[in-house]
Motif scaffolding. Structure first.
Motif, mmCIF file in Angstrom:
data_model
loop_
_atom_site.group_PDB
_atom_site.id
_atom_site.type_symbol
_atom_site.label_atom_id
_atom_site.label_comp_id
_atom_site.label_asym_id
_atom_site.label_seq_id
_atom_site.Cartn_x
_atom_site.Cartn_y
_atom_site.Cartn_z
ATOM 1 N N ASN A 1 -9.936 8.768 5.303
ATOM 2 C CA ASN A 1 -9.159 10.012 4.829
ATOM 3 C C ASN A 1 -7.597 9.626 4.850
ATOM 4 O OD1 ASN A 1 -11.635 11.622 4.161
ATOM 5 N ND2 ASN A 1 -11.885 11.624 6.584
ATOM 6 N N ASP A 2 -6.840 10.251 5.285
ATOM 7 C CA ASP A 2 -5.562 10.359 5.505
ATOM 8 C C ASP A 2 -5.102 8.808 6.315
ATOM 9 O OD1 ASP A 2 -4.211 13.511 5.780
ATOM 10 O OD2 ASP A 2 -5.328 12.596 4.474
ATOM 11 N N MET A 3 -4.168 8.225 5.872
ATOM 12 C CA MET A 3 -3.539 7.018 6.585
ATOM 13 C C MET A 3 -2.330 7.164 6.568
ATOM 14 S SD MET A 3 -5.670 3.987 4.670
ATOM 15 C CE MET A 3 -5.545 2.978 6.060
ATOM 16 N N GLY A 4 -1.640 6.600 7.722
ATOM 17 C CA GLY A 4 -0.120 6.996 7.635
ATOM 18 C C GLY A 4 0.733 5.916 8.781
ATOM 19 N N TRP A 5 1.905 6.067 8.751
ATOM 20 C CA TRP A 5 2.782 5.062 9.517
ATOM 21 C C TRP A 5 3.683 5.899 10.341
ATOM 22 C CZ3 TRP A 5 2.276 -0.163 9.777
ATOM 23 C CH2 TRP A 5 1.754 -0.793 8.788
ATOM 24 N N TYR A 6 3.748 5.641 11.733
ATOM 25 C CA TYR A 6 4.628 6.248 12.664
ATOM 26 C C TYR A 6 5.398 5.236 13.424
ATOM 27 C CZ TYR A 6 1.439 10.238 12.295
ATOM 28 O OH TYR A 6 0.600 11.436 11.782
ATOM 29 N N GLY B 1 -6.253 10.750 -1.810
ATOM 30 C CA GLY B 1 -6.187 10.969 -3.260
ATOM 31 C C GLY B 1 -4.658 10.609 -3.632
ATOM 32 N N TYR B 2 -3.994 9.903 -2.795
ATOM 33 C CA TYR B 2 -2.751 9.393 -3.102
ATOM 34 C C TYR B 2 -1.562 10.462 -3.078
ATOM 35 C CZ TYR B 2 -5.860 5.406 -4.541
ATOM 36 O OH TYR B 2 -6.579 4.440 -4.585
ATOM 37 N N GLY C 1 13.173 8.367 -0.174
ATOM 38 C CA GLY C 1 13.977 7.833 -1.171
ATOM 39 C C GLY C 1 14.227 6.107 -0.864
ATOM 40 N N ARG C 2 13.881 5.708 0.422
ATOM 41 C CA ARG C 2 14.188 4.357 0.805
ATOM 42 C C ARG C 2 12.816 3.816 1.283
ATOM 43 N NH1 ARG C 2 16.656 3.248 5.702
ATOM 44 N NH2 ARG C 2 16.033 5.310 6.538
ATOM 45 N N PHE C 3 11.705 4.674 1.748
ATOM 46 C CA PHE C 3 10.540 3.881 2.047
ATOM 47 C C PHE C 3 9.505 4.474 1.176
ATOM 48 C CE2 PHE C 3 11.198 3.375 6.770
ATOM 49 C CZ PHE C 3 12.190 2.650 6.557
ATOM 50 N N THR C 4 8.444 3.522 0.624
ATOM 51 C CA THR C 4 7.332 3.961 -0.089
ATOM 52 C C THR C 4 6.041 3.668 0.430
ATOM 53 O OG1 THR C 4 8.613 3.560 -2.096
ATOM 54 C CG2 THR C 4 6.236 3.783 -2.394
ATOM 55 N N ILE C 5 4.973 4.564 0.653
ATOM 56 C CA ILE C 5 3.799 4.392 1.433
ATOM 57 C C ILE C 5 2.704 4.225 0.110
ATOM 58 C CG2 ILE C 5 3.207 6.744 1.698
ATOM 59 C CD1 ILE C 5 1.918 5.911 4.228
ATOM 60 N N SER C 6 1.969 3.551 0.192
ATOM 61 C CA SER C 6 0.900 3.076 -0.832
ATOM 62 C C SER C 6 -0.480 2.595 -0.012
ATOM 63 C CB SER C 6 1.300 2.338 -1.742
ATOM 64 O OG SER C 6 1.648 0.709 -1.395
ATOM 65 N N ASP D 1 -4.577 0.866 -0.702
ATOM 66 C CA ASP D 1 -5.490 0.318 -1.645
ATOM 67 C C ASP D 1 -6.773 0.567 -1.114
ATOM 68 O OD1 ASP D 1 -7.611 -1.703 -2.930
ATOM 69 O OD2 ASP D 1 -6.127 -3.159 -3.164
ATOM 70 N N ASN D 2 -7.553 1.419 -1.539
ATOM 71 C CA ASN D 2 -8.681 1.993 -0.849
ATOM 72 C C ASN D 2 -9.983 0.814 -1.033
ATOM 73 O OD1 ASN D 2 -7.696 4.359 -0.391
ATOM 74 N ND2 ASN D 2 -8.378 5.472 -2.231
ATOM 75 N N ALA D 3 -10.006 0.096 -2.028
ATOM 76 C CA ALA D 3 -10.891 -1.169 -1.908
ATOM 77 C C ALA D 3 -10.553 -1.966 -0.739
ATOM 78 C CB ALA D 3 -10.758 -1.944 -3.296
ATOM 79 N N LYS D 4 -9.569 -2.276 -0.168
ATOM 80 C CA LYS D 4 -9.199 -3.112 0.764
ATOM 81 C C LYS D 4 -9.151 -2.464 2.065
ATOM 82 C CE LYS D 4 -7.047 -6.614 -2.048
ATOM 83 N NZ LYS D 4 -5.711 -7.391 -2.209
ATOM 84 N N ASN D 5 -9.238 -1.019 2.151
ATOM 85 C CA ASN D 5 -8.743 -0.310 3.517
ATOM 86 C C ASN D 5 -7.778 -0.460 3.938
ATOM 87 O OD1 ASN D 5 -11.520 1.015 3.168
ATOM 88 N ND2 ASN D 5 -12.548 -0.779 4.384
ATOM 89 N N THR D 6 -6.537 -0.579 3.100
ATOM 90 C CA THR D 6 -5.349 -1.144 3.663
ATOM 91 C C THR D 6 -4.160 -0.269 3.078
ATOM 92 O OG1 THR D 6 -6.070 -3.635 3.436
ATOM 93 C CG2 THR D 6 -3.521 -2.820 3.525
ATOM 94 N N VAL D 7 -3.409 0.144 3.994
ATOM 95 C CA VAL D 7 -2.089 0.947 3.805
ATOM 96 C C VAL D 7 -0.741 -0.072 3.904
ATOM 97 C CG1 VAL D 7 -1.812 1.873 6.274
ATOM 98 C CG2 VAL D 7 -0.926 3.013 4.247
ATOM 99 N N TYR D 8 0.226 0.257 3.002
ATOM 100 C CA TYR D 8 1.423 -0.489 2.901
ATOM 101 C C TYR D 8 2.559 0.447 3.211
ATOM 102 C CZ TYR D 8 -1.719 -3.571 0.581
ATOM 103 O OH TYR D 8 -2.971 -4.204 0.133
ATOM 104 N N LEU D 9 3.638 -0.083 3.629
ATOM 105 C CA LEU D 9 4.918 0.789 3.698
ATOM 106 C C LEU D 9 5.982 -0.316 3.487
ATOM 107 C CD1 LEU D 9 6.149 3.453 4.632
ATOM 108 C CD2 LEU D 9 6.830 2.333 6.769
ATOM 109 N N GLN D 10 6.418 -0.017 2.165
ATOM 110 C CA GLN D 10 7.599 -0.700 1.727
ATOM 111 C C GLN D 10 8.916 -0.043 2.160
ATOM 112 O OE1 GLN D 10 7.890 -3.586 -0.264
ATOM 113 N NE2 GLN D 10 9.879 -3.584 -0.189
ATOM 114 N N MET D 11 9.786 -0.872 2.943
ATOM 115 C CA MET D 11 10.816 -0.233 3.687
ATOM 116 C C MET D 11 11.970 -1.077 2.658
ATOM 117 S SD MET D 11 9.718 -0.053 7.406
ATOM 118 C CE MET D 11 9.605 -1.821 7.512
#
Length: 119
Positions: free
Chosen positions: A32-37, A54-55, A65-70, A72-82
């Motif tokens: 379900n939800d994924m996140g970064w702390y 559901g993105y 405005g500086r970080f972007t979370i995304s 890939d549900n197929a890879k069970n992976t979450v990203y944080l572009q900083m």
């Protein structure tokens, strides 16, 4: 058993960029939800960003405005572009995921990856 494995931390100069990744490994039925702390020295852990299955995204005001979370549900992976990193972004970054396996639903945490922003 489910493991969250983070990667991508390191040392970067102010104004620079880093991309963190977190892969959920194990016998996973759905996430379900994924996140970064993050947790800076001497401070409490704080939310950075979350993303639903559901993105839909949510960000702390300090990173909007500086970080972007995304994810890939197929890879069970979450990203944080900083991007446009600041010294105050220095912290250990942890990923978090609400995981459903065949028999249970639990919140999991990674072990953390250190991000240091310094010249």
């Amino acid at each position: 058993q489910v493991l969250l494995v983070e990667s991508g931390g390191g040392l970067v100069q102010p104004g620079g960029s880093l991309r963190l990744s977190c892969a959920a490994l194990g016998s996973i039925f759905s996430i379900n939800d994924m996140g970064w702390y993050r947790q800076a020295p001497g401070k409490e852990r704080e939310l950075v960003a979350t993303i639903t299955s559901g993105y839909n995204t949510n960000y702390a005001d300090s990173v909007k405005g500086r970080f972007t979370i995304s994810r890939d549900n197929a890879k069970n992976t979450v990203y944080l572009q900083m991007d446009s990193l600041k010294p105050e972004d220095t912290a250990v970054y942890y990923c978090n995921a609400d995981v459903r396996t065949r028999f249970s639903r639990d919140m999991y945490w990674g072990k953390g990856t250190l991000v240091t922003v310094s010249s």
